[in-house]
Each structure stands twice: as structure tokens, then as C-alpha cells.
Scaffold this motif. Structure first.
Motif, PDB file in Angstrom:
ATOM      1  N   GLU A  39     -66.992  85.228 -25.035  1.00 53.30           N
ATOM      2  CA  GLU A  39     -65.677  85.398 -24.418  1.00 53.30           C
ATOM      3  C   GLU A  39     -65.090  86.787 -24.678  1.00 53.30           C
ATOM      4  N   LYS A  40     -65.108  87.248 -25.927  1.00 48.78           N
ATOM      5  CA  LYS A  40     -64.530  88.562 -26.253  1.00 48.78           C
ATOM      6  C   LYS A  40     -65.367  89.697 -25.669  1.00 48.78           C
ATOM      7  N   GLU A  51     -64.415  90.038 -22.118  1.00 50.47           N
ATOM      8  CA  GLU A  51     -63.122  90.725 -21.982  1.00 50.47           C
ATOM      9  C   GLU A  51     -63.306  92.242 -22.081  1.00 50.47           C
ATOM     10  N   GLU A  52     -64.157  92.688 -23.016  1.00 46.39           N
ATOM     11  CA  GLU A  52     -64.432  94.127 -23.180  1.00 46.39           C
ATOM     12  C   GLU A  52     -65.147  94.687 -21.950  1.00 46.39           C
TER      13      GLU A  52
END
Length: 194
Positions: A110-111, A114-115
Motif C-alpha cells: 500500500e505505501k 502511494e509513493e
């Protein structure tokens, strides 16, 4: 209409042209790490990537199952590796086939996603598996999250395992049909027609 192969890439240098001639369209090469003790033969993989490209297999993807504590610190290196070899990198979340291993090594993307969204010049949402592909200009990164919403919605794939079985669902292990066994195949046909 579309035949693809997932492989470790080690024999591609020898077989890429024959596979293309036999009808293979595209290829995914599994390479989870470039530096860990789990490293596959990187030199053979690179030669396989070049042979696949020369044979006209397209697109060429590198599959990286991201594992916490094993290779989660190598994502940037793998993006660079994909760029150097003119391939698309697929970052893949671990599927739970073993609770102990899954609980220890599952890494949420998920992170990372996002990046990638912040860096991407273009984001393509693929209908198959409802996944996103991030165009970073000189390389594309696709994120595969099997538990993501609507992952199965548009799937029409059949997979053939290396030991001669048809696998109709990636997320299940109880759906293998042995097509080398006539009785098993006839039973599967009867079930489908019922």
C-alpha cells in the motif's frame, strides 16, 4: 489468443526463439532478489531477458514477490534492474499458502503504491485484476495485490502447472485438474457441463 509463461528465466537463452515460434506471446521472469542468499542465477536471468527481447516476446515482466525481512529493502534496486533490462517490474504481495510463512513475511504494498503514484507521469488501470501500472518515464512498475478489491472480477485465465495440471484460480490450491489423466479430465468436463 494470448499465451504467456512464468519462468525463472535460466533456460530462456536457449529456448526463447523456439518458444516464440511455438506461439508464446509474452513472458514473466521470477526474480525476487538481486543480493540475498535466495538469489537465482542473475547472469543467466540477464541473458534470458536479452534472448526473450531478441525473440520478440513482449512485454517482458520481472516478477518480484516482496517479502518482509527478506527483500523488502530491494525494491529500488529491482526498479533499476527492470529499467536496465527494458522490462516491466511487477511487485507482488505474498499469497497465503502457509500461515506461518505468511504471518512472518507478508509485506503490504500500500505505501509503495502511494509513493509510485506520486512519482508516476502516467497511471494505467488494467481491467484484468483491477491493478495499476505506474509509468515512471524510463520504466513501468505494476503492483499486484491479490486481496485487492475486484482482483478476480475480470479474470479469464487458465494456468498450466509444470507437472501437467490446469489451475483455474490463482488464489486456490484445491482446483487443480490433471489433464494428463483421462479420467480426471473427463470428470472436470462433466462438472463444467452440469
Amino acid at each position: 489468443e494470448d499465451i504467456s509463461l512464468v519462468t525463472n528465466g535460466i533456460l530462456l537463452e536457449k529456448y526463447a526463439k523456439s518458444l516464440k515460434k511455438a506461439g508464446l506471446n509474452r513472458i514473466n521472469i521470477g526474480c525476487d532478489s538481486l543480493t540475498s542468499p535466495y538469489l537465482k542465477n542473475k547472469n543467466n536471468i540477464v541473458r534470458g531477458l536479452k534472448a526473450a527481447k531478441n525473440a520478440g516476446l513482449h512485454p517482458i515482466k520481472i516478477n518480484m514477490v516482496v517479502l518482509k525481512g527478506i527483500n523488502d529493502d530491494e525494491i529500488e534496486k529491482m526498479i533499476e534492474f527492470a529499467k536496465e533490462n527494458d522490462a516491466i517490474l511487477q511487485l507482488i504481495e505474498l499469497i497465503n499458502t502457509n500461515n506461518e510463512f505468511y504471518n512472518k513475511h507478508y509485506f503490504s504494498l500500500e505505501k509503495i503504491e502511494e509513493e509510485l503514484e506520486k512519482k508516476a507521469s502516467l497511471i494505467i488501470k488494467r481491467k484484468m485484476h483491477n491493478r495499476k501500472q505506474y509509468d515512471l518515464g524510463d520504466v513501468k512498475v505494476e503492483v499486484v495485490r491479490p486481496f485487492h478489491n475486484q482482483f478476480c472480477k475480470y479474470c479469464r485465465r487458465l494456468r498450466v502447472t509444470s507437472d501437467g495440471k490446469i489451475k483455474t484460480c490463482l488464489l486456490r490450491n484445491d482446483n487443480l485438474i490433471d489433464f494428463t489423466n483421462k479420467e480426471s479430465l473427463l470428470e472436470a468436463i462433466k462438472l463444467k457441463e452440469a
